[in-house]
Enzyme design. Structure first.
Site, PDB file in Angstrom:
ATOM      1  N   LYS A 198       0.963  -1.042  -0.035  1.00 17.48           N
ATOM      2  CA  LYS A 198      -0.179  -0.112  -0.060  1.00 17.48           C
ATOM      3  C   LYS A 198       0.879   1.319   0.045  1.00 17.48           C
ATOM      4  CE  LYS A 198      -3.592  -2.200  -0.219  1.00 17.48           C
ATOM      5  NZ  LYS A 198      -3.397  -3.540  -0.003  1.00 17.48           N
TER       6      LYS A 198
HETATM    7  C1  LIG Z   1      -9.512  -3.000  -1.492  1.00 14.28           C
HETATM    8  C2  LIG Z   1      -9.130  -3.797  -0.507  1.00 14.28           C
HETATM    9  N1  LIG Z   1      -9.559  -3.939   0.608  1.00 14.28           N
HETATM   10  C3  LIG Z   1      -9.055  -4.800   1.710  1.00 14.28           C
HETATM   11  C4  LIG Z   1      -7.888  -5.293   1.315  1.00 14.28           C
HETATM   12  C5  LIG Z   1      -7.550  -6.232   2.642  1.00 14.28           C
HETATM   13  O1  LIG Z   1      -6.183  -5.434   3.377  1.00 14.28           O
HETATM   14  P1  LIG Z   1      -5.366  -6.476   4.176  1.00 14.28           P
HETATM   15  O2  LIG Z   1      -4.476  -7.079   2.942  1.00 14.28           O
HETATM   16  O3  LIG Z   1      -4.400  -5.304   4.695  1.00 14.28           O
HETATM   17  O4  LIG Z   1      -6.149  -7.366   5.010  1.00 14.28           O
HETATM   18  C6  LIG Z   1      -7.057  -5.124   0.436  1.00 14.28           C
HETATM   19  C7  LIG Z   1      -5.718  -5.273   0.245  1.00 14.28           C
HETATM   20  O5  LIG Z   1      -4.783  -5.839   0.588  1.00 14.28           O
HETATM   21  C8  LIG Z   1      -7.575  -4.095  -0.561  1.00 14.28           C
HETATM   22  O6  LIG Z   1      -6.947  -3.896  -1.766  1.00 14.28           O
END
Ligand SMILES: Cc1ncc(COP(=O)(O)O)c(C=O)c1O
Length: 411
Positions: A198
């Site tokens: 990110k």
């Molecule tokens: C749009 C979106 N929502 C939720 C997530 C979930 O986040 P995490 O991987 O930090 O759990 C991600 C990506 O990783 C994402 O790109």
């Protein structure tokens, strides 16, 4: 191993968000994490780093409350738990997103009601959401995909007319703006991710934000096993998990936060440069965002017309990789989320299929004709990795690579 590269081609390695070449982790993060370690307090229930991160982030985007948590998935789960659906309630969501934004719906006993997207932005719109609202709709989750904000003016007007809370999945869209407002601050809850790829990162991590006092209380409790820290007679008030961020991550995140504005500005500048260089290429459309909005370019997406470019996005991706060593993702998540086994085979808890057992037939009708924007959008999209460390040389390299591939593939 036989190399796919012609010997005369010189390959420029692009900075990557998977290692130090494309991450802003440095002296500030080392100093902060060292301080956290030396303090001897690594839990956020007792330490100061996570608290400082929450305060700084809330101030940066202008919200009343921010709470750090363990991932973007945990952030979405916490948001849904705060809204507290009844089993079988529907939560409207997008057909193109990360699975971490979808499974929390099922964990809370609700039914994901997938809606179609705009084929150009791959974002949900008020038009695609409206027909799916019904008496079981408990919340709407919108995802600001690739860093490009959804049209929140229209979505909030629709949601407010029905009294339905909106969760903004802002995992990919730190500091994106819609008509002067930060993504994540327009709905009831905003959810952010600090995962490795990110804009800013702690490896894994998340943040939830809100302006609503009652929702804030539930967000805090859900992250903390619903234990009423600070209450006169604290108890565990309801079912909840430990989704806390550690002080180690909090220290790194706070240092990263200081770099966020610069990261976003650099990504937008270089994206504009590439867009200019690619104008007029046959069969290629550059990213579209509304004139008043700020797109923060988590990724840079091209739309590739397979009537003009042989094999479309897949053909272009192949050429970029083979000839210039540029890795891109044609079709992004490959298929709409609802075509994953979890939804198609309703694999949840044991053999129960719960909560799908409570779903209305139309909520689990994933017929292709209901999702024209999703299928055509995925067919055309080519997702290029994007990074704040890209220089003029990298941008020229990418532009030349795309132009060369298009010249070879256009018919
Ligand atoms: C749009 C979106 N929502 C939720 C997530 C979930 O986040 P995490 O991987 O930090 O759990 C991600 C990506 O990783 C994402 O790109």
């Amino acid at each position: 191993m036989v190399s796919m590269m012609p010997p005369t081609q010189s390959i420029l390695k692009l900075p990557s968000d998977q290692d130090a070449s494309g991450r802003t982790l440095g002296a500030e993060e080392i100093a902060a994490v060292t301080e956290a370690i030396l303090s001897g307090t690594l839990t956020s229930t007792k330490g100061t780093f996570v608290k400082a991160l929450e305060n700084r982030f809330a101030e940066m985007i202008g919200v009343k409350y921010a709470y750090a948590c363990s991932s973007g998935s945990a952030a979405v789960h916490t948001a849904i738990a705060a809204i507290d659906p009844e089993p079988g309630d529907e939560i409207i969501t997008t057909s193109i997103t990360d699975m971490g934004a979808l499974t929390p719906i099922l964990y809370q006993g609700a039914i994901p009601r997938f809606v179609d997207v705009d084929p150009v932005t791959l974002n949900v719109t008020a038009e695609t959401i409206a027909p799916c609202i019904n008496e079981r709709t408990k919340a709407i989750i919108v995802t600001h995909l690739f860093g490009n904000p959804c049209n929140m003016t229209e979505i909030m007007a629709l949601a407010n007319a029905h009294g339905i809370p909106v969760i903004e999945d802002t995992a990919q869209a730190f500091l994106a703006q819609h008509q002067g407002q930060f993504a994540g601050t327009m709905g009831t809850v905003g959810c952010f991710s600090l995962q490795q790829g990110k804009h800013i990162t702690t490896g894994e991590g998340g943040i939830v934000v809100t302006n609503d006092d009652a929702i804030a209380r539930r967000l805090f409790l859900y992250i903390n096993k619903a234990f009423g820290y600070g209450d006169p007679k604290p108890d565990h008030y309801f079912i909840a998990l430990n989704y806390r961020m550690s002080e180690l991550q909090g220290a790194v995140a706070a240092a990263q936060l200081g770099k966020l504005q610069d990261i976003v500005a650099k990504r937008a500048t270089t994206a504009a440069q590439l867009t200019e260089k690619l104008q007029g290429l046959p069969g290629i459309a550059t990213p579209h965002h509304a004139a008043d909005d700020v797109h923060v370019y988590w990724k840079y997406c091209l739309r590739v017309d397979s009537n003009i470019i042989a094999e479309g996005a897949v053909g272009l991706a192949k050429k970029l990789k083979e000839e210039k060593g540029i890795f891109s993702a044609p079709r992004y998540i490959q298929k709409p989320a609802f075509q994953c086994e979890i939804f198609e085979k309703q694999r949840t808890f044991g053999n129960s299929r719960f909560p799908f057992t409570l779903a209305k037939a139309e909520a689990v009708d994933y017929g292709r004709d209901r999702f024209p924007g999703t299928f055509s959008g995925l067919e055309q999209v080519l997702v290029l990795p994007w990074n704040e460390a890209y220089t003029d040389e990298h941008i020229q390299y990418i532009a030349d690579a795309v132009k060369q591939a298009v010249a070879q593939l256009a018919h």
